[in-house]
Every structure is written in structure tokens, then in C-alpha cells.
Design a protein around this motif. Structure first.
Motif, PDB file in Angstrom:
ATOM      1  N   VAL A  16       0.834  -1.208   0.000  1.00 51.26           N
ATOM      2  CA  VAL A  16       0.000   0.000   0.000  1.00 51.26           C
ATOM      3  C   VAL A  16       0.870   1.259   0.000  1.00 51.26           C
ATOM      4  CG1 VAL A  16      -0.275   0.081   2.528  1.00 51.26           C
ATOM      5  CG2 VAL A  16      -2.017   1.120   1.043  1.00 51.26           C
ATOM      6  N   ASP A  17       2.044   1.172   0.644  1.00 48.79           N
ATOM      7  CA  ASP A  17       2.934   2.329   0.684  1.00 48.79           C
ATOM      8  C   ASP A  17       3.615   2.557  -0.666  1.00 48.79           C
ATOM      9  OD1 ASP A  17       2.390   3.000   3.313  1.00 48.79           O
ATOM     10  OD2 ASP A  17       3.841   1.541   4.078  1.00 48.79           O
ATOM     11  N   ARG A  18       3.987   1.451  -1.327  1.00 51.09           N
ATOM     12  CA  ARG A  18       4.562   1.600  -2.669  1.00 51.09           C
ATOM     13  C   ARG A  18       3.521   2.208  -3.609  1.00 51.09           C
ATOM     14  NH1 ARG A  18       7.271  -3.494  -1.899  1.00 51.09           N
ATOM     15  NH2 ARG A  18       5.667  -4.557  -3.097  1.00 51.09           N
ATOM     16  N   GLN A  19       2.285   1.694  -3.517  1.00 50.16           N
ATOM     17  CA  GLN A  19       1.209   2.203  -4.358  1.00 50.16           C
ATOM     18  C   GLN A  19       0.975   3.695  -4.074  1.00 50.16           C
ATOM     19  OE1 GLN A  19      -0.311   1.086  -6.888  1.00 50.16           O
ATOM     20  NE2 GLN A  19      -1.958   2.583  -7.052  1.00 50.16           N
ATOM     21  N   PHE A  20       1.083   4.048  -2.806  1.00 48.16           N
ATOM     22  CA  PHE A  20       0.925   5.439  -2.387  1.00 48.16           C
ATOM     23  C   PHE A  20       1.939   6.345  -3.091  1.00 48.16           C
ATOM     24  CE2 PHE A  20       2.479   8.782   0.478  1.00 48.16           C
ATOM     25  CZ  PHE A  20       1.322   9.512   0.694  1.00 48.16           C
ATOM     26  N   LEU A  21       3.205   5.882  -3.148  1.00 48.54           N
ATOM     27  CA  LEU A  21       4.250   6.687  -3.797  1.00 48.54           C
ATOM     28  C   LEU A  21       4.022   6.789  -5.308  1.00 48.54           C
ATOM     29  CD1 LEU A  21       7.411   5.442  -1.830  1.00 48.54           C
ATOM     30  CD2 LEU A  21       6.237   7.659  -1.592  1.00 48.54           C
ATOM     31  N   VAL A  22       3.456   5.725  -5.891  1.00 51.48           N
ATOM     32  CA  VAL A  22       3.137   5.754  -7.323  1.00 51.48           C
ATOM     33  C   VAL A  22       2.033   6.779  -7.588  1.00 51.48           C
ATOM     34  CG1 VAL A  22       2.188   4.455  -9.278  1.00 51.48           C
ATOM     35  CG2 VAL A  22       3.846   3.369  -7.751  1.00 51.48           C
ATOM     36  N   GLU A  23       0.965   6.718  -6.772  1.00 52.76           N
ATOM     37  CA  GLU A  23      -0.152   7.653  -6.949  1.00 52.76           C
ATOM     38  C   GLU A  23       0.324   9.094  -6.857  1.00 52.76           C
ATOM     39  OE1 GLU A  23      -3.017   6.554  -3.963  1.00 52.76           O
ATOM     40  OE2 GLU A  23      -3.487   4.654  -4.956  1.00 52.76           O
ATOM     41  N   ARG A  24       1.303   9.299  -6.004  1.00 48.61           N
ATOM     42  CA  ARG A  24       1.827  10.635  -5.802  1.00 48.61           C
ATOM     43  C   ARG A  24       2.862  11.025  -6.851  1.00 48.61           C
ATOM     44  NH1 ARG A  24      -0.073  12.969  -1.348  1.00 48.61           N
ATOM     45  NH2 ARG A  24       1.009  14.916  -0.910  1.00 48.61           N
ATOM     46  N   GLN A  25       3.167  10.072  -7.748  1.00 49.85           N
ATOM     47  CA  GLN A  25       4.132  10.266  -8.824  1.00 49.85           C
ATOM     48  C   GLN A  25       5.550  10.479  -8.312  1.00 49.85           C
ATOM     49  OE1 GLN A  25       2.735  12.508 -12.184  1.00 49.85           O
ATOM     50  NE2 GLN A  25       1.142  10.970 -12.310  1.00 49.85           N
ATOM     51  N   LEU A  85      -6.446   6.760   0.006  1.00 50.23           N
ATOM     52  CA  LEU A  85      -7.614   6.558   0.875  1.00 50.23           C
ATOM     53  C   LEU A  85      -7.235   5.729   2.088  1.00 50.23           C
ATOM     54  CD1 LEU A  85     -10.631   5.675  -1.418  1.00 50.23           C
ATOM     55  CD2 LEU A  85     -10.388   7.663   0.079  1.00 50.23           C
ATOM     56  N   GLN A  86      -6.451   4.676   1.849  1.00 48.66           N
ATOM     57  CA  GLN A  86      -6.092   3.772   2.941  1.00 48.66           C
ATOM     58  C   GLN A  86      -5.089   4.417   3.897  1.00 48.66           C
ATOM     59  OE1 GLN A  86      -5.901  -0.569   1.483  1.00 48.66           O
ATOM     60  NE2 GLN A  86      -5.767   0.617  -0.397  1.00 48.66           N
ATOM     61  N   LYS A  87      -4.134   5.188   3.345  1.00 52.10           N
ATOM     62  CA  LYS A  87      -3.164   5.873   4.210  1.00 52.10           C
ATOM     63  C   LYS A  87      -3.878   6.929   5.056  1.00 52.10           C
ATOM     64  CE  LYS A  87       0.636   5.255   4.366  1.00 52.10           C
ATOM     65  NZ  LYS A  87       1.251   4.188   5.214  1.00 52.10           N
ATOM     66  N   LEU A  88      -4.811   7.669   4.422  1.00 52.72           N
ATOM     67  CA  LEU A  88      -5.508   8.724   5.146  1.00 52.72           C
ATOM     68  C   LEU A  88      -6.391   8.143   6.240  1.00 52.72           C
ATOM     69  CD1 LEU A  88      -6.425  11.044   2.139  1.00 52.72           C
ATOM     70  CD2 LEU A  88      -4.960  11.673   4.075  1.00 52.72           C
ATOM     71  N   ARG A  89      -6.983   6.983   5.953  1.00 55.28           N
ATOM     72  CA  ARG A  89      -7.871   6.355   6.924  1.00 55.28           C
ATOM     73  C   ARG A  89      -7.082   5.534   7.950  1.00 55.28           C
ATOM     74  NH1 ARG A  89     -13.385   4.589   7.088  1.00 55.28           N
ATOM     75  NH2 ARG A  89     -13.563   3.831   9.211  1.00 55.28           N
ATOM     76  N   GLY A  90      -5.868   5.132   7.559  1.00 50.70           N
ATOM     77  CA  GLY A  90      -5.022   4.385   8.492  1.00 50.70           C
ATOM     78  C   GLY A  90      -5.347   2.913   8.585  1.00 50.70           C
ATOM     79  N   VAL A  91      -6.134   2.396   7.645  1.00 44.55           N
ATOM     80  CA  VAL A  91      -6.421   0.956   7.627  1.00 44.55           C
ATOM     81  C   VAL A  91      -6.392   0.433   6.196  1.00 44.55           C
ATOM     82  CG1 VAL A  91      -7.849   0.773   9.707  1.00 44.55           C
ATOM     83  CG2 VAL A  91      -8.895   1.479   7.541  1.00 44.55           C
ATOM     84  N   GLU A  92      -6.167  -0.870   6.055  1.00 47.36           N
ATOM     85  CA  GLU A  92      -6.267  -1.489   4.734  1.00 47.36           C
ATOM     86  C   GLU A  92      -7.723  -1.760   4.418  1.00 47.36           C
ATOM     87  OE1 GLU A  92      -3.791  -4.457   3.074  1.00 47.36           O
ATOM     88  OE2 GLU A  92      -2.131  -4.036   4.447  1.00 47.36           O
TER      89      GLU A  92
END
Lengths: 359, 359
Positions: A80-89, A322-329
Motif C-alpha cells: 500500500v505504501d509503494r502504491q501510495f508513492l506511485v499515486e503521488r508520482q 484513501l487507505q493511508k488517510l484512513r489508516g487501515v487497509e
């Protein structure tokens, strides 16, 4: 810096400011570089990759003005963290999905990131809000020099910088501009525009790079060829063509306002209405509706929302955000519900929003 | 009374009260009657029709308790006014589209109307909000008696009341109940239900009678056969079957709440959102969306709207009503805009409306 801290903030390319920012989301330049003393990634042993990672990390840490960079070990990150960095470019999809030792150094303002062990040993990326390739160039050239003071890049006198993929040999540079082109999509001119761009050697991609679908009417225009061109020539090619695309999009918007103002207002207003009231919504539909709302704001059809807020919604409604902001998977179904809730929290309080007087 | 005055008010069948009014919109009975001294309409000369119209008008005027009835000359009405009476269910579409002398007497509370020179010389129609056929019967029997005291109906000892169309011979009665069945539509059970109704000799029609499309999930269930049955038998047949349909619809709603609460809430909430924000909207789409919202109110998913308000929106957004309320003739495109404006004026002030706490 933790990734959680990044999630809440708004990086450079989301600022929604800069020249032509109603249509140009961001200007981006990346340089592909390799260390002369190591083989290209695909020939590397695990030890080589770990060694490259160590060497570059040390060099980056030595740069005085980079003391506050975040150095993230991509290999050990959660999905989820890798995906987060991708979304953020901040990293590419390829970097996220690769194997072995790899990392990324991130500027706290997200103006640049340094990917280690992507396709090449080092990929430097600079992002600038709006249309501003010259600033991006000045910045990336400076970053490149800071590193080159410490290392020996793989470089050939005749061919220039040597890279893992032959398409990057030469300057190792890709210049790209992300455009929001909803009116060209609505008026069905987008395909024709893209064919013209291909003819002059430019590539068109979706929001998340190579192979990604164009979501929310966002398109990245970039150079395909680097060999035999200077950096300034590559920048000039994109800089020359983007104003033409902006002009096309503006004309298409004017056409829609003139010829079907009511249908346009209807489309924009309904999109806003659905975003405010959906109880479950996919990422794709969200992008599609936010795109209409974004155009509506730029055309004055929606007055109580601002572009930076909207840009933030585009990124914050992506799955990993969404998951990082909510803090859950969350699984897909629950993400769709959380996305709808997030949109409601950020749009509802603004009341219904479109201007009923404006016909 | 002018038609404009009617437009603003809310007739009996729109009250949204009465037994089972979450599902049963209205109960309706009509009687077909003919004067013995005149030929059936299709054999009438223009003079005959004019004569029938004069005779019945005089008789209706003589009834003491009908002093405040509106007597409307349908033949000389503007198209939009005839359409208005059809939308309000005060005259049939056939009556609106027929030729020659014809009229309608309308009760100020719109509980009943008397159509002169429709398919038969006289059609008496009584409407009751919710499921209440016995009240409707008591009322229509009384009206029928008041007229029969003054005229001689075409009546045959063995066959009963004689009517222009053989399907009405006997009691001349049609009993119908208008139902709102959105959950049976969503769960795709509606066709099966209709096939069963056909097997027991009941007809299913849309909101505006014979041949009309079922819009907004509204369905009229009525008897097809009148000959050889008593009035009480016909009422009993419908009265027996409607509770079964109500039960089916309730079970389908419970199923949706249990099995796909989130999708249901999403459907209802988005429908409300679109109605609040559309800038142009067709009558058909409006009915479709209002239908979801109506179910949402009944299931407690929308809390700041009430059924009578919603029933009013169903009728006030019909083409002729929009034009009467606005006081101008409008073409389709402008009606769609006016409809969107009307919906906004009546829904927007209520804020976004669905309950974000309710998941």
C-alpha cells in the motif's frame, strides 16, 4: 518524514498554480543516469544492486542542501505504501513493482525525487506545477551537477549518457507535461490530436505513465526520442507544442460554452451532484466526474470550489491514499464506500455549489 | 375555478395519505354510462353529441351538492390545457384526443370527475388516496344515483348497463389501483408478477392508462372483465390481490435493505443528487429518479422530504403542468430546463438531504 505526513500535504504538482494551470497540471523532467563502475541493472547481481544503493545513498546524504530529504527503502515497503508513492508520482510503477534493493529520496516539498535502481541506477525527476519547463530544467540540471560532482556517470563521447534502454541514450532525458483536456474529449477531437503528436515523435500517456489508461481526461505528452538532440531541443519541442494543445482545448471549451452551454452546465452540475451524494463510488468514476467539475470551475460554472482543492481530491481518492488517510487497509468494496464518504466530507459542507443564476 | 388554480393545488390522489400509501398511490373506480335516448357515441351525429353534452350539463347543474363543480368544455380547450387534465388524471387521454362536443365536470377537491362524451356518454370517475376502494365505491355509487334520479341509462335486464365497447357491458365498472413497485423492478420480479395478474384476468398499465409506458415504476392494476360479475365481486378481486402485491414489494425492499443496503442507499442518494443539480432533465428521467427517492423516503434513507411533496413533484414536472405553472408555452428543450429549475427550487433549499450517518 513518514509517508503518513506526506498523505495529508499537497505536493508540488498538485498545487494547481503556475502558468496555464487551468489546463496544464504539471511540467516534469526526468534524467536517466548510470554509474560507470557498475553494470546496467539487468546485468547486476543482488550484491551489485545493494552496492549501488549504498553508494548513491551515501552520495545523496553528503549534499548539504539535501539534509531534509526523506530516504525511503522501497524494497521493504508495504504494498500500500509503494502504491501510495506511485499515486503521488514520486516513484514509477516499474520502480514499485521491481525486485531487489531499491529506494527513493524525496524532497519534502515533493519538487523532486531520486529513484535508485529503477530501470537505470539513478533516475532524477523534477516536477513543477503548471507549464514551467525552464524552471524544471534549471532545477534538474542543478541536481544532476550535485551528483556528478561525486560520481562518474556512464558516458560516451559520441553517444552521450549511456542507459539501460537504448531509447534513453543521449541526454537520458524525458520531458513531459500533464494536460487536462476534457473539452477535446467531449468534442471527440482528442484522437486526431494524438495522431498528430505521434507523427512528430511525441508520446501520449495516461496519468500514471507508460501503459496506464487516461483517467479523468488527463494526458501526459512527452518526447520519445532523446538521442541526437540537445536538452534544450527536447524542451523546445514540448514547449512549442503545448501552447498549441492549450489553444485547441480552450477553443473546444469556448465551442461548448457557445453551442451547448446548457448541456455543458448540466454535465458539470450533475457530476458535482453525484460526487456529493454517492454512497459508493469507484476510482474511475470519481476521476471522470472530478474532471467535469474541474472544467466547470475553470469555466466559472462552479464558483465555490478551487482548483487546488479539486486537485487534492483527485489524488486523495486514489486507492492507496484513501487507505493511508484512513489508516487501515480496505478491500475494493470498502474503498469505494470510504471514497464516497471522503468526497462527501470534502464537498458537502460547501452546499450545492453550482450557480443556479448562471444559465 | 380556472385550470391555473388547479395547477397549484394538490388533488386527492396526490395527497399521499390513506392506507398503505407508501406503496399504493391511489384507488380509482370508474363507471361507464349511456343515456337510453341517444345512440352510442360512434353512431352519433355532431348534433347528437352536442345534445348529449347539453342534457348532461343541465342535469349535473341541477344537483344541489355539486354547485361548486367546475364544468370544463374540453372541445375548445388549448392543447396544453387538455394535456394538463390528462396529467392530473381528471380526463383520459382518449377524451383529450377525441373530436366533437365533450366536457368534464371536476370536483374542487379532485375526488371525482364526470367525463361527458368520452367513449360513452358519461364516465364517472372517483379517486381516493391510498388503498381505499370501499370509500371510492360508496362515493361513486352515490354519484351514479344522483344522476340516475334524473336520466334513463341504457340498461338491459339480463346484460346490465350497455356500453359502447362490449368489454364494459354489465357493471360498466373498472376498478383500478395505482401502485409504486420500485423494488420489484430492481429485483427483476415485476414481469413474473404481471404474468400472474394476467392469468387471473387483471390488466397492468402505466401511469396514464391504456398503452402508456410504466414510468417511475408506477403501475395500475385493474379488472379486464365486467360482464357477469357484481360490483362487489370486482372490488373484491382487486382488494384481494393488492395486499399480496404490497407484500411482495415490501419483501423485495427488505431483501434490498438486507442484501445490498449500500447499493440501495447509493442509488437513492445519487438520484436525489442528480435531481438537485441537473440543469436540463427529461420527464422520463425525472420520474425514474423521483421513484428511487420516493422509495428512499419510505425506507428512511432520506429524512428531510415527505411523500406528499414528492408526489407533487411527480405531477408538477409533467410537461403541461410545467407550462401551466410557468404561464408560458415551452418547447421540449425549454421544458427540460424549466423542469430542472423547478426541481432545484423545490429540492435545493432542503440541503443535500440524505443522512450521511446512515450506512
Amino acid at each position: 518524514m513518514k509517508l503518513e505526513d506526506l498523505a495529508g500535504q499537497c505536493g508540488e504538482w498538485l498545487r494547481g498554480s503556475g502558468p496555464e494551470s487551468d489546463i496544464v497540471i504539471s511540467s516534469r523532467i526526468r534524467l536517466a543516469r548510470n554509474l560507470a563502475e557498475f553494470p546496467f541493472i539487468r546485468k547486476c547481481t543482488d550484491q551489485d544492486r545493494a552496492q549501488i544503493e549504498r553508494v548513491l545513498h551515501e552520495h545523496i546524504q553528503r549534499v548539504d542542501e539535501w539534509k531534509n530529504l526523506s530516504y525511503v527503502d522501497v524494497a521493504t515497503l508495504e504494498d500500500v505504501d509503494r502504491q501510495f508513492l506511485v499515486e503521488r508520482q514520486l516513484i514509477s510503477r516499474e520502480h514499485s513493482e521491481a525486485e531487489g534493493a531499491r529506494s527513493v529520496a524525496i524532497d519534502p516539498h515533493e519538487k523532486f525525487s531520486l529513484m535508485v535502481n529503477e530501470e537505470d541506477h539513478l533516475r532524477i525527476q523534477v516536477m513543477q506545477s503548471g507549464l514551467d519547463l525552464q524552471s524544471a530544467w534549471a532545477q534538474i540540471d542543478h541536481i544532476d551537477n550535485l551528483i556528478e560532482e561525486q560520481v562518474t556517470y556512464a558516458f560516451h563521447e559520441r553517444w552521450g549518457y549511456l542507459t539501460a534502454c537504448p531509447t534513453n541514450v543521449g541526454t537520458g532525458m524525458r520531458v513531459s507535461v500533464m494536460l487536462h483536456l476534457p473539452a477535446l474529449v467531449i468534442t471527440r477531437q482528442i484522437e486526431k490530436v494524438f495522431r498528430s503528436l505521434h507523427k512528430i515523435g511525441l508520446a501520449v500517456r495516461g496519468l500514471y505513465g507508460e501503459g496506464s489508461q487516461a483517467m479523468g481526461d488527463f494526458y501526459q505528452i512527452s518526447n520519445q526520442i532523446t538521442l541526437g538532440r540537445s536538452e534544450q531541443q527536447l524542451i523546445a519541442q514540448i514547449s512549442d507544442v503545448v501552447p498549441v494543445l492549450i489553444d485547441y482545448e480552450r477553443r473546444a471549451r469556448e465551442f461548448l460554452v457557445r453551442e451547448s452551454q446548457k448541456d455543458l452546465h448540466d454535465r458539470v452540475s450533475r457530476a458535482y451532484g453525484i460526487l456529493c451524494t454517492a454512497q459508493t463510488i469507484s476510482s474511475e468514476e470519481t476521476m471522470h466526474l472530478l474532471s467535469s467539475v474541474r472544467m466547470g470551475i475553470n469555466l466559472g460554472l462552479i464558483r465555490d470550489l478551487e482548483i487546488p482543492t479539486l486537485n487534492k481530491l483527485f489524488i486523495h481518492t486514489q486507492p492507496a491514499h484513501l487507505q493511508k488517510l484512513r489508516g487501515v487497509e480496505l478491500d475494493t468494496a470498502n474503498r469505494n464506500i470510504e471514497r464516497a464518504n471522503y468526497l462527501q466530507r470534502h464537498l458537502r459542507k460547501r452546499d450545492a455549489g453550482t450557480d443556479p443564476e448562471k444559465n
